[in-house]
Scaffold this motif. Structure first.
Motif, PDB file in Angstrom:
ATOM      1  N   VAL A  87      -1.036  -4.585  -3.629  1.00 18.16           N
ATOM      2  CA  VAL A  87      -1.163  -3.594  -2.553  1.00 18.16           C
ATOM      3  C   VAL A  87      -2.343  -2.672  -2.831  1.00 18.16           C
ATOM      4  CG1 VAL A  87      -0.061  -1.662  -1.385  1.00 18.16           C
ATOM      5  CG2 VAL A  87       1.298  -3.678  -1.971  1.00 18.16           C
ATOM      6  N   PHE A  92      -5.582  -0.703   1.781  1.00 12.35           N
ATOM      7  CA  PHE A  92      -5.021  -0.656   3.120  1.00 12.35           C
ATOM      8  C   PHE A  92      -5.040   0.759   3.705  1.00 12.35           C
ATOM      9  CE2 PHE A  92      -2.737  -4.360   1.197  1.00 12.35           C
ATOM     10  CZ  PHE A  92      -3.261  -5.334   2.028  1.00 12.35           C
ATOM     11  N   ALA A  94      -2.991   3.326   6.664  1.00 17.48           N
ATOM     12  CA  ALA A  94      -1.708   3.516   7.347  1.00 17.48           C
ATOM     13  C   ALA A  94      -1.790   4.690   8.309  1.00 17.48           C
ATOM     14  CB  ALA A  94      -0.588   3.756   6.334  1.00 17.48           C
ATOM     15  N   TYR A 116       2.807   6.006  -0.345  1.00 17.76           N
ATOM     16  CA  TYR A 116       1.526   5.369  -0.047  1.00 17.76           C
ATOM     17  C   TYR A 116       0.410   5.891  -0.951  1.00 17.76           C
ATOM     18  CZ  TYR A 116       3.141   2.564   3.865  1.00 17.76           C
ATOM     19  OH  TYR A 116       3.752   1.613   4.621  1.00 17.76           O
ATOM     20  N   ILE A 121      -2.647   3.477  -0.651  1.00 22.05           N
ATOM     21  CA  ILE A 121      -2.812   3.273   0.788  1.00 22.05           C
ATOM     22  C   ILE A 121      -3.271   4.581   1.421  1.00 22.05           C
ATOM     23  CG2 ILE A 121      -1.632   2.720   2.947  1.00 22.05           C
ATOM     24  CD1 ILE A 121       0.201   0.877   1.350  1.00 22.05           C
ATOM     25  N   ASP A 149      -3.727  -0.653   9.031  1.00 24.07           N
ATOM     26  CA  ASP A 149      -3.105  -1.946   8.751  1.00 24.07           C
ATOM     27  C   ASP A 149      -1.600  -1.895   8.983  1.00 24.07           C
ATOM     28  OD1 ASP A 149      -5.497  -3.399   7.542  1.00 24.07           O
ATOM     29  OD2 ASP A 149      -5.398  -1.584   6.307  1.00 24.07           O
ATOM     30  N   VAL A 150      -1.023  -0.702   8.895  1.00 20.88           N
ATOM     31  CA  VAL A 150       0.408  -0.522   9.071  1.00 20.88           C
ATOM     32  C   VAL A 150       0.662   0.793   9.785  1.00 20.88           C
ATOM     33  CG1 VAL A 150       0.659   0.542   6.774  1.00 20.88           C
ATOM     34  CG2 VAL A 150       2.663  -0.460   7.886  1.00 20.88           C
ATOM     35  N   LYS A 174       1.011  -4.091  11.181  1.00 23.47           N
ATOM     36  CA  LYS A 174       2.388  -4.135  10.712  1.00 23.47           C
ATOM     37  C   LYS A 174       3.124  -2.875  11.169  1.00 23.47           C
ATOM     38  CE  LYS A 174       1.366  -7.910   8.595  1.00 23.47           C
ATOM     39  NZ  LYS A 174       1.781  -9.209   9.164  1.00 23.47           N
ATOM     40  N   LEU A 348       2.321  -5.836   4.405  1.00 20.08           N
ATOM     41  CA  LEU A 348       0.896  -5.896   4.104  1.00 20.08           C
ATOM     42  C   LEU A 348       0.540  -7.044   3.161  1.00 20.08           C
ATOM     43  CD1 LEU A 348       0.162  -2.088   3.682  1.00 20.08           C
ATOM     44  CD2 LEU A 348      -0.535  -3.547   5.588  1.00 20.08           C
TER      45      LEU A 348
END
Length: 392
Positions: A87, A92, A94, A116, A121, A149-150, A174, A348
Motif C-alpha cells: 500500500v 495512493f 483518498a 491512511y 495514503i 484512488d479510494v 474504490k 487498492l
C-alpha cells in the motif's frame, strides 16, 4: 429545518452511532475536548494502531446488512506487513465524503486519517454535504477531479445515491461505505465493503443493562422509532428479544411509538401518566433520552431510570452526577474509521474484503464512563463530566 432534512439528520445520526442529531434545535451532541489516550489502542499484525474492544466479541451476531449480509468483526480486517508495504509503495490518494460534520463523524474521520497516514495514503479532500443530496453529488464530482484512488463515504438515500456514486464507479475508484450503500450495489463490484456497528448488539446490551439495573424484575416503558428503518428496527428487535429471553420478570407495560423525535417529551409524559408504576424507560437514541429526562423532571419523577443507545455529552453529564440516565450503549467510533480505511486499502491492492464489517457494542454506566468514553472517542472525559463523576 425541513421535513426532508429532519429525516436525513435522523437517518445519518442513527446509521453512524454515537452522537445523535438533536433535530429540535439543529445541533449535535458533542463529545467535547479531551486528552488523547493510548491505553485503548494496540498494533495489529500490520503494525496499524487499532482499538481494543472493552468487551469480549461474541462468536456470532444477529446483525445483518441491508441486503442480508452477514458481518465479520473488525478484528478480522487486517493487512499483513507485506501488504502494508505494498500500500505504501502505491502512493495512493483518498477522499473522505461525509454527509455531515459532527463529533461522531470527526471521530470516524480521525480513524480514517490516522490509518491512511500510517499507510502513506494522501487524503486530498474531506467534504460534508449537510444532508443535502445535490451537495453530496457535487462533492463526489469535485473530489473526482482530484483523482482519488479510494473514497470513504456514506450513502443516506440508497435510491438517489445510486446515481450519486455512479461517476466514481465508472472511473474505477474504490468505494467504502459507512453503514449504508446505494441500492443494488454489490460488494466486490461497485464497492469494496460496508462498515458499521453491531446493530443487534446495541439492543441486546441495553436490555442487559435494564435487566441488571432492575435486578431482573419490574415494569418498564419502551419508546420506539415509528418508522420502517433497518437500523432502529434491528436495535429495538434485539432489545425486546433479549428482555423476553433473559429477563422474564421484567414486563414492558407500555410500548409507545415516536414518529416525530421533537415530540418525545410528550410521549414520555403520556407514558408515565398512564403507567405511574414503571421503573425505567428505554429511549431509542441519545437525544431522545434527553426528552425523556425532561419529562421525568417536569413530573418530579426521580425514581424512573432512563436507558438509551448512543453516547453524548448531556446524558453523560446526567449519568455522571448519578441522575436519571442509568446507561448508554456505545461503540468504537474511531475504530469504525480505522476499519473503513483498512477496507479501502484492501480494494487498492486487490485483496478481497469482507462484504460487511462491524465494530462491537458495549454498555456505558456511571461506573465505567471514563473507559467507555475513551474506547468510543479515543480521548479522556471532558473536564465537567469527569468532575461530576469523580473521575480524575
Amino acid at each position: 429545518m425541513s421535513t426532508r432534512r429532519i429525516a436525513a439528520a435522523i437517518a445519518a445520526s442513527l446509521l453512524l452511532g454515537a452522537c445523535s442529531v438533536d433535530v429540535s434545535n439543529d445541533k449535535a451532541a458533542t463529545p467535547g475536548p479531551g486528552t488523547p489516550v493510548t491505553t485503548v489502542v494496540t498494533p495489529d499484525p500490520g503494525g496499524i494502531s487499532r482499538y481494543v474492544s472493552p468487551v469480549a466479541l461474541p462468536a456470532s451476531t444477529d446483525t445483518r446488512g441491508p441486503d442480508g449480509e452477514k458481518p465479520v468483526w473488525y478484528t478480522q480486517l487486517n493487512l499483513t506487513p507485506a501488504e502494508v508495504q505494498k500500500v505504501r509503495a502505491g502512493k495512493f490518494r483518498a477522499a473522505i465524503v461525509w454527509q455531515e460534520a459532527s463529533p461522531f463523524m470527526n471521530a470516524l474521520g480521525k480513524g480514517v486519517t490516522d490509518t491512511y497516514k500510517a499507510l502513506g495514503i494522501n487524503i486530498v479532500s474531506t467534504t460534508a454535504a449537510n444532508f443535502d443530496q445535490t451537495t453530496l453529488a457535487n462533492n463526489v464530482r469535485s473530489v473526482l477531479a482530484l483523482n482519488p484512488d479510494v473514497i470513504v463515504t456514506i450513502a443516506i438515500d440508497p435510491v438517489a445515491d445510486v446515481a450519486t456514486f455512479k461517476p466514481a464507479v465508472q472511473r474505477g475508484v474504490k468505494l467504502v461505505f459507512a453503514s449504508v450503500k446505494p441500492q443494488g450495489y454489490k460488494a466486490g463490484k461497485e464497492y469494496v465493503s460496508l462498515v458499521t456497528y453491531d446493530l443487534a448488539g446495541l439492543g441486546a446490551a441495553t436490555a442487559d443493562a435494564v435487566g441488571h439495573g432492575l435486578g431482573g424484575r419490574g415494569k418498564i416503558g419502551q419508546i420506539y422509532y415509528d418508522a420502517n428503518f433497518y437500523v432502529t428496527n434491528q436495535r429495538e428487535k434485539a432489545f425486546e428479544q433479549t428482555l423476553k429471553a433473559k429477563y422474564p420478570g421484567i414486563a414492558v407495560v407500555d410500548r409507545a411509538p415516536m414518529a416525530d423525535p421533537s415530540k418525545v417529551e410528550d410521549v414520555a409524559s403520556a407514558m408515565i401518566a398512564r403507567h405511574p408504576d414503571i421503573q425505567a424507560i428505554f429511549a431509542p437514541w441519545d437525544t431522545a433520552a434527553e426528552g425523556v429526562v425532561a419529562a421525568l423532571r417536569n413530573a418530579g419523577r426521580t425514581d424512573i431510570g432512563v436507558y438509551t443507545i448512543d453516547l453524548g455529552n448531556t446524558n453523560a453529564l446526567e449519568m455522571a452526577k448519578g441522575g436519571l440516565v442509568k446507561e448508554m450503549t456505545s461503540t468504537l467510533a474511531v475504530e469504525f474509521g480505522n476499519s473503513l480505511a483498512i477496507a479501502g486499502a484492501y480494494g487498492l491492492i486487490g485483496k478481497q474484503a469482507p462484504p460487511m464489517v462491524i465494530v462491537p457494542a458495549f454498555a456505558v454506566t456511571k461506573d465505567n464512563l471514563a473507559q467507555g468514553w475513551e474506547s468510543t472517542f479515543g480521548v479522556s472525559l471532558p473536564a465537567d463530566i469527569a468532575a461530576a463523576g469523580g473521575h480524575k
